[in-house]
Write a protein that holds these residues in place. Sequence first.
Motif, PDB file in Angstrom:
ATOM      1  N   TRP A 323     -11.432   4.073   9.211  1.00 59.61           N
ATOM      2  CA  TRP A 323     -10.616   2.865   9.028  1.00 59.61           C
ATOM      3  C   TRP A 323     -11.391   1.613   9.434  1.00 59.61           C
ATOM      4  O   TRP A 323     -11.228   0.545   8.828  1.00 59.61           O
ATOM      5  CB  TRP A 323      -9.320   2.954   9.829  1.00 59.61           C
ATOM      6  N   VAL A 359      -0.567   0.220  -0.549  1.00 56.44           N
ATOM      7  CA  VAL A 359      -0.161   0.854   0.709  1.00 56.44           C
ATOM      8  C   VAL A 359       1.360   0.966   0.794  1.00 56.44           C
ATOM      9  O   VAL A 359       1.900   2.034   1.114  1.00 56.44           O
ATOM     10  CB  VAL A 359      -0.722   0.061   1.912  1.00 56.44           C
ATOM     11  N   ARG A 365       2.170   6.795   3.941  1.00 50.31           N
ATOM     12  CA  ARG A 365       1.935   5.936   5.110  1.00 50.31           C
ATOM     13  C   ARG A 365       2.900   6.266   6.239  1.00 50.31           C
ATOM     14  O   ARG A 365       2.637   5.932   7.404  1.00 50.31           O
ATOM     15  CB  ARG A 365       2.046   4.464   4.707  1.00 50.31           C
ATOM     16  N   SER A 369      -1.306   8.611  10.034  1.00 48.25           N
ATOM     17  CA  SER A 369      -1.905   7.373  10.525  1.00 48.25           C
ATOM     18  C   SER A 369      -3.263   7.166   9.874  1.00 48.25           C
ATOM     19  O   SER A 369      -3.859   8.094   9.318  1.00 48.25           O
ATOM     20  CB  SER A 369      -2.062   7.421  12.050  1.00 48.25           C
ATOM     21  N   VAL A 370      -3.772   5.954   9.969  1.00 49.69           N
ATOM     22  CA  VAL A 370      -5.056   5.668   9.350  1.00 49.69           C
ATOM     23  C   VAL A 370      -6.195   6.342  10.122  1.00 49.69           C
ATOM     24  O   VAL A 370      -7.240   6.673   9.534  1.00 49.69           O
ATOM     25  CB  VAL A 370      -5.255   4.138   9.220  1.00 49.69           C
ATOM     26  N   ILE A 393      -2.604   8.614   3.536  1.00 51.41           N
ATOM     27  CA  ILE A 393      -2.805   7.189   3.276  1.00 51.41           C
ATOM     28  C   ILE A 393      -4.311   6.938   3.228  1.00 51.41           C
ATOM     29  O   ILE A 393      -5.086   7.627   3.897  1.00 51.41           O
ATOM     30  CB  ILE A 393      -2.121   6.315   4.359  1.00 51.41           C
ATOM     31  N   TYR A 395      -7.731   5.349   4.080  1.00 56.30           N
ATOM     32  CA  TYR A 395      -8.341   4.563   5.152  1.00 56.30           C
ATOM     33  C   TYR A 395      -9.064   3.336   4.598  1.00 56.30           C
ATOM     34  O   TYR A 395      -9.394   2.421   5.352  1.00 56.30           O
ATOM     35  CB  TYR A 395      -9.308   5.413   5.993  1.00 56.30           C
ATOM     36  N   THR A 397      -7.634   1.289   1.966  1.00 60.08           N
ATOM     37  CA  THR A 397      -6.634   0.246   1.736  1.00 60.08           C
ATOM     38  C   THR A 397      -5.860  -0.107   3.006  1.00 60.08           C
ATOM     39  O   THR A 397      -5.733  -1.276   3.356  1.00 60.08           O
ATOM     40  CB  THR A 397      -5.658   0.681   0.633  1.00 60.08           C
ATOM     41  N   LYS A 398      -5.341   0.897   3.721  1.00 57.36           N
ATOM     42  CA  LYS A 398      -4.633   0.556   4.947  1.00 57.36           C
ATOM     43  C   LYS A 398      -5.601   0.023   5.992  1.00 57.36           C
ATOM     44  O   LYS A 398      -5.262  -0.886   6.764  1.00 57.36           O
ATOM     45  CB  LYS A 398      -3.848   1.747   5.512  1.00 57.36           C
ATOM     46  N   TRP A 458      -0.956   0.187  14.974  1.00 58.15           N
ATOM     47  CA  TRP A 458      -1.516  -0.037  13.645  1.00 58.15           C
ATOM     48  C   TRP A 458      -2.499   1.046  13.219  1.00 58.15           C
ATOM     49  O   TRP A 458      -2.630   1.317  12.035  1.00 58.15           O
ATOM     50  CB  TRP A 458      -2.219  -1.401  13.596  1.00 58.15           C
ATOM     51  N   THR A 462       2.312   5.574  12.514  1.00 55.63           N
ATOM     52  CA  THR A 462       2.691   5.304  11.124  1.00 55.63           C
ATOM     53  C   THR A 462       3.650   4.121  11.037  1.00 55.63           C
ATOM     54  O   THR A 462       4.330   3.947  10.026  1.00 55.63           O
ATOM     55  CB  THR A 462       3.330   6.559  10.490  1.00 55.63           C
ATOM     56  N   GLU A 464       4.988   0.347  10.431  1.00 60.74           N
ATOM     57  CA  GLU A 464       4.623  -0.646   9.425  1.00 60.74           C
ATOM     58  C   GLU A 464       3.796  -1.768  10.055  1.00 60.74           C
ATOM     59  O   GLU A 464       3.965  -2.104  11.240  1.00 60.74           O
ATOM     60  CB  GLU A 464       5.879  -1.240   8.779  1.00 60.74           C
TER      61      GLU A 464
END
Length: 597
Positions: A323, A359, A365, A369-370, A393, A395, A397-398, A458, A462, A464
């Motif tokens: 990430w 995302v 998501r 988690s990222v 999800i 890593y 884009t998030k 973050w 998970t 937002e």
Amino acid sequence: MVAAAIHYRVECADRNAHLFAITLRIERPAAGQRVSLPVWIPGSYLVREFSKNLQQLQASQGRRKPALRQLDKHSWQIDCAADKPLELRYQVCAYDNSVRTAWLDSARAFFNGTSLCLHVEGQADGPHAIEIVAPALLPDEQRWSCATALRPVKTNRQGFGSYLAENYDELADTPVEMGAFWSAEFEACGVPHRFVVAGAPPSFDGERLIADTRAICETQMRFWHGAKVGKRGGPKAPHDRYVFMLNAVDDGYGGLEHRHSTALICTRRDLPQLGLKKQGDGYTTLLGLISHEYFHTWNVKRLRPAEFERYDYAQENYTELLWLFEGFTSYYDDLLLRRAGLLDDAGYLRLVNKTANQVLQAPGRHVQSVAQASFDAWVKYYRQDEQTANTTISYYTKGALVALCFDLTLRTEGGGSLDDVMRRVWTRSGGGPVAEADFAAALEAVGGRSFSNEIALWVHSTDELPLAELLRKHGVAVNEDPSQRAQELGLRVAESGGSVQVKMVLRGGAAEQAGFSANDEWIGIELAGAKGRPAQGWRIARLDDLALYLGGLKKITALVARDRRLLRLPLTLPTGVTTLRLAVQDAAKLAQWLAPR
């Protein structure tokens, strides 16, 4: 120059059969020398089993033919004596036209060392020499050239000949391009660069590509090292040369970073075209790719996870930090296009908008988690299937949105920016391996407080991200628009030839509740009759057809084909499904974040 005890000779043995021939000479082998071929290539986190393409391995030591014994899927032991030169000969079938492995045909050749060059156990840290032999061409063929960031020892004008790598890691990390490619050279902040393009059509505007690439390179070098980088008495970039290798194809996209070069692939239509003052969105995508891979010169090839301090080519190398290294690079690739003057504010926000919706429209998501996505890259990101959007999800884009949140939070609190954090991590680490704690310490030093809570929420949960709140504080209007039909229903589809094929069914959506499955063909709809009238059935060729027949109806029956069975699925159409839309609201505030500098 130091003599190399390891020497490779690479020949295009049979271009039509896609076969490279490699001769490996080991001057001072160990008794019972072991060799192996990597199972993966750094930067692409999937075990790809490159040894599946290796064939006809033979050994000789003088007149003797020592026996070879295969130890496992990618390594061998040779029954050889010590300190007497050992020669290995083998072939590699090269038929993967990507940036990750090797390719050879009548028009072009490309390879990474991880696909062609056996690793000599116990001797990886010494110099490795490689001789690249020009192919035999037919009389009517255009002359080939060779491009690589390896240091030349003795080469001809076309670039064929002998090169030297400091060790096996450098050899493995330096791809080679061969063919009748387009080539140009330029300097950026005093550093020589070369750009080669294979497969370019006659409309290709090379001058435009070089001008824009130079702007990207100079913007990034100044980002990391300041305005005086490359000037007398000023700081120096960590690389003294760089080669871009771009393969233009009918349909393709991707890149792979290296310390002194990058291999790229794009669609020919995305190249800049002569005579066009305004290029298409595809060219912006290409510039973003160039920016992404060049940013990796610092962030992943030098700054890198502590777990990657020394690569193990025989197995997966796990880290939770992709990430930071891929995601943050994905944040800066487009942001630095804006700062280089290659995008305007609205164009940049469209790219942020796209990433945010990717995302927000991925149910995964809420599942992963990222940081977990980073660790699971080996089994999930590169092995996507019909459930990927529901279970994982990205890593990329998030991670980019996490970077945006850190950047805008720092700017809101007046403690600096993520730019300052990245430069601090670079300086404090010496441009070397780092851990999450190093990033956290840099955040605290720049921001004047601990960011442990944000990292926990973050990166490791998970929850937002506070995107809308932060964007509004920096001059961005955050709007909610009705979603397109597929997203409204919770579907991802392919529409062609009058057929709607379901590719993914998103978790929690109306389509999942109705019983849709991936690989269904949505044939039509059935509407209940009103006041005793018979039901009506309609064939649909695309989802937009629904608007023609629904009127105000919210409940219909979907007719689908699954495994050659016809099914009737009760579908309730949802309301209030929206998509994020960003726009410029306060240009002055936005300029403090985005303005070229």
